[in-house]
Design a protein around this motif. Structure first.
Motif, PDB file in Angstrom:
ATOM      1  N   GLN A 384      38.670  39.549  41.556  1.00 39.51           N
ATOM      2  CA  GLN A 384      38.566  38.487  40.570  1.00 39.51           C
ATOM      3  C   GLN A 384      39.676  37.455  40.748  1.00 39.51           C
ATOM      4  O   GLN A 384      39.428  36.247  40.643  1.00 39.51           O
ATOM      5  N   GLY A 385      40.890  37.919  41.071  1.00 37.22           N
ATOM      6  CA  GLY A 385      41.991  36.986  41.266  1.00 37.22           C
ATOM      7  C   GLY A 385      41.828  36.145  42.518  1.00 37.22           C
ATOM      8  O   GLY A 385      42.070  34.938  42.513  1.00 37.22           O
ATOM      9  N   VAL A 386      41.388  36.764  43.621  1.00 32.16           N
ATOM     10  CA  VAL A 386      41.230  36.045  44.880  1.00 32.16           C
ATOM     11  C   VAL A 386      40.148  34.986  44.763  1.00 32.16           C
ATOM     12  O   VAL A 386      40.315  33.841  45.192  1.00 32.16           O
ATOM     13  N   LEU A 387      39.016  35.335  44.172  1.00 30.05           N
ATOM     14  CA  LEU A 387      37.928  34.371  44.048  1.00 30.05           C
ATOM     15  C   LEU A 387      38.285  33.235  43.094  1.00 30.05           C
ATOM     16  O   LEU A 387      37.831  32.098  43.274  1.00 30.05           O
ATOM     17  N   SER A 388      39.093  33.525  42.095  1.00 37.83           N
ATOM     18  CA  SER A 388      39.532  32.463  41.193  1.00 37.83           C
ATOM     19  C   SER A 388      40.422  31.464  41.918  1.00 37.83           C
ATOM     20  O   SER A 388      40.339  30.253  41.696  1.00 37.83           O
ATOM     21  N   VAL A 389      41.270  31.957  42.826  1.00 38.79           N
ATOM     22  CA  VAL A 389      42.185  31.083  43.557  1.00 38.79           C
ATOM     23  C   VAL A 389      41.438  30.147  44.497  1.00 38.79           C
ATOM     24  O   VAL A 389      41.764  28.961  44.623  1.00 38.79           O
ATOM     25  N   ILE A 390      40.402  30.652  45.159  1.00 39.78           N
ATOM     26  CA  ILE A 390      39.688  29.828  46.137  1.00 39.78           C
ATOM     27  C   ILE A 390      38.597  28.979  45.492  1.00 39.78           C
ATOM     28  O   ILE A 390      37.876  28.256  46.184  1.00 39.78           O
ATOM     29  N   GLY A 391      38.487  29.038  44.171  1.00 40.58           N
ATOM     30  CA  GLY A 391      37.524  28.184  43.493  1.00 40.58           C
ATOM     31  C   GLY A 391      36.090  28.647  43.614  1.00 40.58           C
ATOM     32  O   GLY A 391      35.178  27.844  43.835  1.00 40.58           O
ATOM     33  N   SER A 392      35.852  29.933  43.457  1.00 42.22           N
ATOM     34  CA  SER A 392      34.504  30.474  43.563  1.00 42.22           C
ATOM     35  C   SER A 392      33.635  29.986  42.415  1.00 42.22           C
ATOM     36  O   SER A 392      34.121  29.779  41.289  1.00 42.22           O
ATOM     37  N   PRO A 393      32.319  29.805  42.654  1.00 45.01           N
ATOM     38  CA  PRO A 393      31.422  29.383  41.571  1.00 45.01           C
ATOM     39  C   PRO A 393      31.124  30.473  40.561  1.00 45.01           C
ATOM     40  O   PRO A 393      30.466  30.216  39.553  1.00 45.01           O
TER      41      PRO A 393
END
Length: 431
Positions: A384-393
């Protein structure tokens, strides 16, 4: 009209040839696989993403850098959907023929599903695979320690709902002891003592006074939350410099091993407490299945009356095993204050003990399987943290739910028919 001759009766001491073995196969696995496949297909169909996804596999300090892997986001996602559908069909075929789905096939399904999801969620971005996996291990450390403590307690016949209390007590003691003495390793010892103390209280009520073990565990969790919150507000916060500033167990890269591409940064550039975890998992797994002590623990958890008959002290074995499990869980609490945050805060475990308990069940009360289950939950938390950083939809609300969704799906869906030790939760009264 002739009638068929009656089958000959079985003579005493023989087994009739007409006996059949009935295999019970759970339908949970094909259903869960189908749901996951449809969910990924729905994400690709209703939320298509443009661009390519790049998986970065190297870091600067590697012996040599592995090249980045760039794949078309939607093409990879749909390819994974097709493969997942084939595995689901195979699982369904096995169920209809009363055959179980092998574990390796479920593992392959999980890997393919994750590749497809990451390709879709990180479209147009670069996903740091090393950071994702290394961070997952770091987040899973308290869960693994807690799960090992739970496995030991329940193998001896005691339901250990108090894992969360042991983690929180360990975190509190580690911060306070390490701050006063000035040694992080003293904090680890203090955390082990605190976890063992919580286990001792659980044992007194559950083993000696026959109180319902689940209720005692829940009450202990609430008690530890209240006690540590009170101590934080009244003692630690006003004296933070002296009592809540523990020295940190900094990461240490093992020479040579830490420079191996992909594997080195993930496994061998960690905090010393992570290396201690590797040793603990190996020792617990070996001792539980390869030593006389482990045989006695498992005997006490399966059939305490039979164990008592052959001379095993059931009460003493349960106490010793529960205390050992509590000390191991306490080490997991030390990770919070000596590595992760470097100070104690109220309710800082965030209910991790309950996820560790889910890992015990998902792992079917086996140390290695419980460790792998805890790593899965750690991966979901870090994702959840990694995808939030890269701007996941992916919506942020869903990402916050992801670790718990994985927990529910794993325990309720993939475990199938899971049986714990036969005498777990049952008090033993010596007749």
């Amino acid at each position: 009209m002739s009638t068929p001759a009656p089958a000959p009766a079985s003579s005493p001491g023989t087994v009739s040839a007409d006996l059949e073995v009935i295999t019970v196969v759970s339908k949970k696995t094909p259903i869960v696989l189908a749901v996951v496949t449809l969910a990924l297909a729905a994400a690709a169909l209703f939320g298509p993403q443009e661009g390519d996804t790049t998986f970065r596999l190297a870091t600067r300090n590697d012996f040599f850098e592995l090249p980045n892997v760039t794949v078309p986001a939607m093409g990879t996602t749909w390819t994974m959907v097709v493969l997942l559908a084939l595995i689901t069909a195979e699982s369904t075929r096995r169920y209809l023929r009363t055959r179980t789905t092998p574990v390796w096939l479920v593992v392959v399904f999980a890997i393919l599903a994750m590749i497809g999801f990451l390709a879709w969620a990180a479209a147009g971005s670069t996903l740091p695979v090393v950071g994702l996996i290394a961070g997952s291990i770091a987040l899973a450390v308290p869960l693994v320690f807690g799960a090992l403590g739970g496995v030991l307690g329940e193998r001896a016949g005691v339901v250990n709902i108090a894992i969360d209390g042991q983690l929180l007590a360990g975190a509190f003691a580690a911060a306070m002891v390490a701050s006063v003495i000035g040694s992080s390793w003293a904090g680890v010892v203090g955390a082990m003592a605190a976890g063992a103390l919580v286990a001792l209280i659980l044992g007194v009520f559950a083993i000696s006074y026959y109180v319902e073990q689940v209720i005692v565990g829940v009450v202990l969790n609430v008690l530890i939350i209240g006690f540590t919150s009170f101590m934080f507000g009244q003692v630690l916060a006003p004296n933070a410099e002296a009592l809540n500033s523990p020295p940190r167990l900094a990461p240490y890269a093992i020479p040579v091993l830490g420079d191996i591409p992909l594997i080195g940064p993930v496994l061998f550039r960690q905090s010393p407490i992570v290396y201690l975890l590797y040793v603990t998992v190996a020792v617990v797994a070996w001792a539980l299945y390869r030593t006389k002590w482990g045989l006695r623990v498992r005997a006490v958890g399966e059939h305490p009356k039979a164990a008592d008959t052959v001379g095993i002290n059931v009460i003493a074995t349960r106490y010793r095993t529960l205390l050992l499990g509590g000390a191991i869980a306490g080490m997991g609490g030390a990770f919070y204050t000596l590595v992760s945050v470097q100070q104690f805060n109220r309710e800082m475990t965030g209910g991790a003990g309950y996820i560790a308990l889910a890992a015990v069940i998902f792992g079917k009360w086996d140390p290695i399987r419980a460790t792998l289950a805890a790593l899965l939950f750690g991966f979901a938390s870090n994702l959840q943290g990694v995808l939030s950083v890269i701007g996941s939809p992916v919506p942020s609300e869903f990402m916050l739910m992801l670790p718990y969704i994985v927990t529910v799906v794993a325990v309720a869906g993939l475990v199938g028919i899971s049986r714990g030790p036969a005498a777990v939760g049952l008090p033993y009264r010596k007749s």
